[in-house]
Motif scaffolding. Structure first.
Motif, mmCIF file in Angstrom:
data_model
loop_
_atom_site.group_PDB
_atom_site.id
_atom_site.type_symbol
_atom_site.label_atom_id
_atom_site.label_comp_id
_atom_site.label_asym_id
_atom_site.label_seq_id
_atom_site.Cartn_x
_atom_site.Cartn_y
_atom_site.Cartn_z
ATOM 1 N N THR A 8 0.865 -1.176 0.000
ATOM 2 C CA THR A 8 0.000 0.000 0.000
ATOM 3 C C THR A 8 0.902 1.226 0.000
ATOM 4 O OG1 THR A 8 -1.693 -1.191 1.235
ATOM 5 C CG2 THR A 8 -1.846 1.199 1.235
ATOM 6 N N LEU A 18 0.616 7.309 -8.501
ATOM 7 C CA LEU A 18 0.195 6.475 -7.369
ATOM 8 C C LEU A 18 -0.141 7.405 -6.211
ATOM 9 C CD1 LEU A 18 3.044 3.815 -7.562
ATOM 10 C CD2 LEU A 18 0.698 3.566 -8.403
ATOM 11 N N ASP A 22 -3.177 3.851 -2.324
ATOM 12 C CA ASP A 22 -3.312 2.951 -3.470
ATOM 13 C C ASP A 22 -2.650 1.622 -3.151
ATOM 14 O OD1 ASP A 22 -4.636 4.763 -5.048
ATOM 15 O OD2 ASP A 22 -2.972 5.109 -6.444
ATOM 16 N N ARG A 23 -3.269 0.549 -3.598
ATOM 17 C CA ARG A 23 -2.656 -0.775 -3.485
ATOM 18 C C ARG A 23 -1.902 -1.036 -4.768
ATOM 19 N NH1 ARG A 23 -6.324 -4.852 -0.312
ATOM 20 N NH2 ARG A 23 -5.005 -6.193 -1.540
ATOM 21 N N ILE A 24 -0.691 -1.578 -4.642
ATOM 22 C CA ILE A 24 0.115 -1.883 -5.821
ATOM 23 C C ILE A 24 0.556 -3.337 -5.795
ATOM 24 C CG2 ILE A 24 0.948 0.474 -6.198
ATOM 25 C CD1 ILE A 24 3.587 -0.378 -4.825
ATOM 26 N N THR A 106 -1.658 -1.648 -10.229
ATOM 27 C CA THR A 106 -2.359 -1.257 -9.012
ATOM 28 C C THR A 106 -3.412 -2.327 -8.755
ATOM 29 O OG1 THR A 106 -3.952 0.084 -10.237
ATOM 30 C CG2 THR A 106 -2.000 1.220 -9.378
ATOM 31 N N LEU A 115 -0.315 -0.654 -15.025
ATOM 32 C CA LEU A 115 0.042 0.753 -15.174
ATOM 33 C C LEU A 115 0.427 1.016 -16.632
ATOM 34 C CD1 LEU A 115 2.264 1.150 -12.002
ATOM 35 C CD2 LEU A 115 0.034 2.166 -12.378
#
Length: 178
Positions: A8, A18, A22-24, A106, A115
């Protein structure tokens, strides 16, 4: 999970790409070559003058041999939000060994949103294209397939147990013949 990990985003250095919270999805580096434009997870201990502990997400702006005066085996990283990024401008170049992964999407491993690739560096004539990850898209189908197989096996097990229990009850209800 199979070389991917979820994180996160804690701060705003990569905004607007980002945003905080945001979750990545990050793919483990595993010695992969780093290119300009890649979004990477960097351990703070990899910087010449680390200002904090932990890991951070940055975009690679320069690689070894570039004019920014990166020594061999180092990269120059920056945040997309230049006004709020404690990056290589302040901490110095980062060692390649400190790159622990590449940000590839993400969301989550099961629901990734890739992305968009950054082409500004290659459009400017600089060599090296950012990492593209085709495995993550197919990985979610493998996970879904595994879940379907697991569910089918579980249902089959339940059906078998229920059938066997019914047979045992019927067999117990019939008196033995002598």
């Amino acid at each position: 999970m199979v070389g991917y990990q979820a994180y996160t985003i804690p701060g705003a250095p990569m905004s607007p790409t980002l945003e905080p919270g945001d979750r990545i999805v990050v793919r483990r580096a595993d010695g992969a070559e780093v290119h300009r434009g890649d979004l990477v997870i960097v351990d703070s201990g990899a910087f010449d003058q680390p200002s904090h502990e932990g890991i951070s997400v940055f975009r690679v702006g320069a690689v070894a041999g570039d004019t920014v005066a990166c020594r061999t085996g180092a990269i120059f990283v920056g945040g997309d939000n230049r006004g709020n990024s404690d990056d290589s401008r302040f901490q110095g170049p980062a060692r390649l060994s400190g790159v622990t992964g590449f940000v590839v999407a993400t969301g989550t491993v099961v629901t990734p949103k890739p992305l968009p690739a950054v082409t500004a560096f290659t459009d400017a004539g600089l060599p090296g294209a950012p990492l593209t990850d085709s495995t993550l898209g197919t990985l979610k189908w493998w996970i879904l397939g595994g879940f379907v197989l697991f569910a089918a096996g579980l249902i089959g097990l339940i059906v078998t147990v229920v059938r066997n229990a019914g047979r045992r009850r019927r067999a117990a209800a019939i008196p033995p013949v002598h």
